[in-house]
Every structure is written in C-alpha cells, then in structure tokens.
Design an enzyme around this catalytic site. Structure first.
Site, short mmCIF file in Angstrom:
data_model
loop_
_atom_site.label_atom_id
_atom_site.label_comp_id
_atom_site.label_asym_id
_atom_site.label_seq_id
_atom_site.Cartn_x
_atom_site.Cartn_y
_atom_site.Cartn_z
N LYS A 195 0.85 -1.20 0.00
CA LYS A 195 0.00 0.00 0.00
C LYS A 195 0.88 1.25 0.00
CE LYS A 195 -1.93 2.95 2.95
NZ LYS A 195 -2.09 4.10 2.03
N GLY A 247 6.39 5.22 8.13
CA GLY A 247 5.42 6.29 8.29
C GLY A 247 5.59 7.00 9.61
N SER A 248 4.53 7.60 10.08
CA SER A 248 4.56 8.35 11.33
C SER A 248 4.53 7.40 12.52
CB SER A 248 3.35 9.28 11.41
OG SER A 248 2.15 8.53 11.53
N THR A 249 4.90 7.94 13.67
CA THR A 249 4.85 7.13 14.90
C THR A 249 3.43 6.67 15.18
OG1 THR A 249 6.77 8.28 15.82
CG2 THR A 249 5.33 7.12 17.37
N GLY A 252 2.62 3.77 12.98
CA GLY A 252 3.31 2.57 13.47
C GLY A 252 2.63 1.97 14.67
N GLU A 269 9.67 1.75 10.41
CA GLU A 269 10.62 2.86 10.27
C GLU A 269 9.80 4.12 10.41
OE1 GLU A 269 12.15 5.99 9.17
OE2 GLU A 269 12.27 5.25 7.11
N CYS A 303 12.77 11.39 7.41
CA CYS A 303 12.83 11.04 8.82
C CYS A 303 14.24 11.19 9.39
CB CYS A 303 12.35 9.61 9.02
SG CYS A 303 10.62 9.37 8.58
N GLU A 402 8.82 16.44 15.17
CA GLU A 402 9.37 16.30 13.83
C GLU A 402 8.70 17.32 12.90
OE1 GLU A 402 10.51 12.64 10.88
OE2 GLU A 402 8.50 12.63 11.74
#
Length: 505
Positions: A195, A247-249, A252, A269, A303, A402
């Site tokens: 995806k 992707g973002s935290t 995740g 990641e 990142c 971030e």
C-alpha cells in the site's frame, strides 16, 4: 494556482510522457482492477496543483482480494521458485528499472516535488542497488547453519519466508521505499501486498507494473487508498503473516495494535528529530555541506533530517558565516529543472504545517537566523524557504517534534558530555551525525548516541548496504542490508537423532 504558462506547459508535457494511465487500477493477481467501492482519488502535481491521474480508493474487500492473490502465488508458482531463481528474477527487475528510472524519477518530481537530479541520481540509483543487493543475498536466503550436536545427532536450521507480507510506505520517497521493502521480502521468498501513500502512488504503481511483468501473477499486489481503510485492513488481516511500515509514529502504533491481535511480527521505520553535531576540530567546509544535506535533502521531508544542529561555541560564528554563504548559492525552484537544489513541499497542507512550526518557534522566543528566497514566479506553489532558527530551547516545539520540512534549529554547546545529553534527550532515535577529525572522539560519541545510524563526517549516506533503522519511537527492525532479510524470514530448527530414542528412565 497562478503560475507562469511556461512552468505549466513544462509540467504538462512531462506528465504526458510519464503518467501511464488516466485512471490507475489496483494491481491484484496480475490484473489491473477497479475498487469494489467504485471510488477514485485524484493525484496532483505538487508544483502546479494540476491533476495527474486518478487512483483507486481501496476497500477492505479489495485488500481481501489482494491477500488471497498473494497467498495463491506463495503457495503456487512463486513459492516453488528456488533461491537462485528468485535472484535471477530480481536481477531482471533491476535491469528493467534501470532502463526506466528516468521516467520513474520524473513521476516523483511531479507528484512529490523532488528535484529531478535527486530523484534520479539518488532515489532511483538506490532502487536499482537495493534490488541487485537483495538479488545477491537471495541465493542463500534459506540456508541456515549447523549448530554443534552430540554424538548420533545432527542439527541444522532453515530460514523460511513468512508467506504474505503487508507493506505500507510513506509519500516522501515513493520509489525508493518499494525497493527497500520488496527487495528483502521477495529475496526471502514471500509474496507481498503493498500500500503506497495516498499522497504519492504513481511511481509505486509503475514499479508494480515492472514487478508484475517479471514475476508470477499475484507475487506483488498494489492496493491504493486511505491508511485508515486499506492500511488498517492490511495490518489486521489474519492471512498477512508479517507487516512492514514506513510512516509516522502514530501509524506505526496503529499497525502494532492491529498485528498484536494475531501476534504477527512488525517492522517499523518511523519519525526522527535527529542531532547533527559539529565539534571544534571538524573540517568546517565539510560540516557545512553535511548540514545542507541534513537540513534540505528532499526539502527536509525525511525522517533522517538533521533538524537539530549542534555547533561548538568556539566555531559557531565561523560555521554560520560559511553556512549562510552556501545557502545563498542554492537554487530554489522548479523540481523539473536540472539546476534546482530545493523544490516545493508535497502539497499546500503540508507547507502550511511546516510554516506553522516556524511561527510557533517565533512565538516561543526563537529568532530567524536565515530565511531563503522563493522565486516570484513560484510563490503560488507550496514552497517553504530554507529556514535556520536560533535562540531555541531544548524543550521548544521545534526541538521536540518532527517538523518534516526545510527547517533546522541551531544550538551552541560547550562540552561533549553536554551535547550528548542534549542530543539523546528525545523520544526519537533514528539517526545522528558527528563531525570531527579526532578518531577516538568519533568512536566514543558514536557509541554514546542513542540512534540506529550514526554518520561520521558524512550525512544521509545510504548507498552502502549497512543496516538502517531506529531506536526508541523511531521504529523496530532493520532495512537496507542482510539484517533486513532476517526481518522477512523466520528460523526453523531441525534436530535429527541417529541413536537411541530418549526415554523417561
């Protein structure tokens, strides 16, 4: 959007050359199919805002179809391939990608705003290198070892694929992430449902076309759509044996929750707010170049961005003078121009978010040490100029969160112990960099930094196949190297007895 006609004409001409379909389907089981929901989403040129193509808005049933196709391929023609055959096919894919990488790079320049020289010379070079690297590793992908055993016994291990792997990627490096994930997943023998981000799917779909052309039907499937629908369905699917997400935290954490219900392994990641440390003995010209890469590569939408720049107080003024001079030399402009160093951000919403971080920093007491210029003819595109902030405290928003844009905060420091404590005082731990000519200091600081990757006298160096991944909330697992192959396979122990059968006494 009001842009000069010559800019619009150039972008339309390139889009006509490289966008393969007016309406892209999902790639499922070797076929390009419409979504069960019948809805599509328009993808846009990040610079001009004009439509590029329509992509499917996937549903849970689309994911079910893709997982079933991947499962069939794994249990059939793809699962029957030997390691050597998998290697040969990955090399064949790399050959085709090498032939078509100019078009793929232009897709990312259109859809994400990447300067074309970066998307071609960096991103797509890494795509080809990664595919060839994992093609080589595929030859021994299921070989194990023979642990010591007692008399009349033989023990060996096997590395085996999981089966169907669900891969989810971010929008900032669309083409590159395909190779990062599919290279090791396929080398290990898995089939994949992939995806891409809703913000940038075109290069993934065109790469999917190349993979599908070479591999058995269903080995690689691509389902486009929203993360809250397609992503959740994929990470929660009972037949997806392994999940890999960039992707973002928050994304995740959601993937981990979904996978936890069936105890499926997850590789992540995630984000970063990475320290870039310049000691007083550093080669300042090299450190300045590294700071530019850390701050501005991919417009800071990475990142690994070195968004916290720590410079020793003894060289701060000289470093800043050289940095400002180099910033003045950079070309901010159209991503399709071969001269452009800094392009637009992915879209206006994201540009507004980044500007919001700069405004918040000002409200919290920061000063603007440097702010670049945007060409007048491109002011209606989603540009944020290169921006360096000063007078930032370690607990200010831009030092904690971030930013994901061409913005960095400059901090002065006095001692190694001080800068290490401040560098590590973050929830993230993806990357860090050290600039010094003292080899002992380099080793010692690298050992003490809490990050998955530490660069010494370089930055964002991802060409060599060393493992890449994060500590803390920057993620789990490793990519880019042999360790990634381990993440996409599992170990089986086989213990053979050639003597007496053990008994209870």
């Amino acid at each position: 959007m009001s842009l000069p006609e010559e800019v619009l004409a150039k972008h339309r001409s390139v889009a006509d050359d490289v966008v393969g379909e007016e309406v892209y389907g999902h790639l499922i089981g070797g076929e390009w199919v419409e979504s069960d929901g019948g809805e599509t989403r328009t993808t846009h040129d990040s610079t001009t805002g004009e439509a590029l193509a329509e992509v499917q808005q996937g549903t849970r049933s689309d994911v079910d179809r893709a997982v079933a196709a991947a499962r069939e391929a794994f249990e059939g023609r793809w699962g029957e391939k030997s390691p050597q055959q998998r290697a040969d096919l990955l090399h064949e894919i790399a050959d085709v990608v090498e032939e078509e990488k100019t078009s793929i790079a232009r897709l990312d320049s259109l859809e994400v705003g990447k300067p074309n020289k970066h998307s071609l010379l960096v991103d797509n070079t890494i795509v080809v290198d990664q595919l060839r690297h994992f093609a080589s590793l595929a030859r021994t992908a299921d070989s194990g070892r023979c642990p010591p055993a007692g008399e009349d016994k033989h023990i060996y291990t096997r590395r085996e694929p999981y089966g169907v792997v669900g891969c989810i990627s971010a929008w900032n490096f669309p083409a590159m992430f395909v190779a990062w994930k599919l290279g090791p997943a396929l080398a290990a023998g898995n089939s994949v449902v992939y995806k891409p981000s809703s913000r940038a799917a075109l290069s993934t779909l065109e790469l999917g076309r190349i993979f599908d052309r070479v591999l058995p039907d269903g080995t690689v499937n691509v389902v486009t759509g929203a993360g809250g629908v397609v992503g959740d369905a994929l990470t929660a699917h009972e037949d997806v044996a392994k999940v890999s997400l960039t992707g973002s935290t928050g994304a995740g954490q959601a993937a981990m929750r979904n996978a936890a219900n069936r105890v499926a392994p997850v590789s992540l990641e995630l984000g970063g707010n990475n320290p870039n440390i310049v000691f007083p003995d550093a080669d300042l010209d090299d450190a300045v170049e590294g700071a530019l890469v850390a701050m501005l590569f991919n417009q800071g939408q990475q990142c690994t961005a070195g968004s916290r720049l720590f410079v020793h107080e003894d060289v701060r003024d000289e470093f800043c003078e050289r940095l400002y001079a180099r910033l003045d030399e950079l070309e901010v402009g159209d991503p399709l121009s071969p001269l452009t160093d800094v392009g637009p951000l992915v879209d206006h919403d994201h540009a507004d978010e980044v500007r919001g971080y700069v405004e918040t920093a000002r409200q919290e007491g920061a000063s603007v040490l440097y702010e670049g210029e945007i060409p007048d003819e491109l002011r209606d595109a989603p540009f944020v100029p290169p921006t360096l902030l000063g007078d930032v405290d370690d607990d200010d928003t831009v030092a904690v969160e971030e930013v994901f844009g061409p913005v960095a905060a400059l901090f002065a420091f006095e001692s190694r112990a001080e800068v290490l404590a401040r560098a590590n005082d973050t929830e993230f731990g993806l990357a860090a960099a050290v600039w010094t000519t003292d080899l002992d200091r380099a080793h010692e600081v690298a050992a003490d930094l809490e990050a998955g990757t530490v660069w010494v006298n370089t930055y964002n160096d991802l060409f060599e196949p060393a493992p890449y991944g994060g500590y803390k909330q920057s993620g789990l697992g490793r990519e880019l190297a042999a360790e990634a192959l381990d993440d996409y396979s599992r170990t089986k122990s086989v213990k053979m007895n050639h003597g007496d059968v053990p008994n209870l006494g």
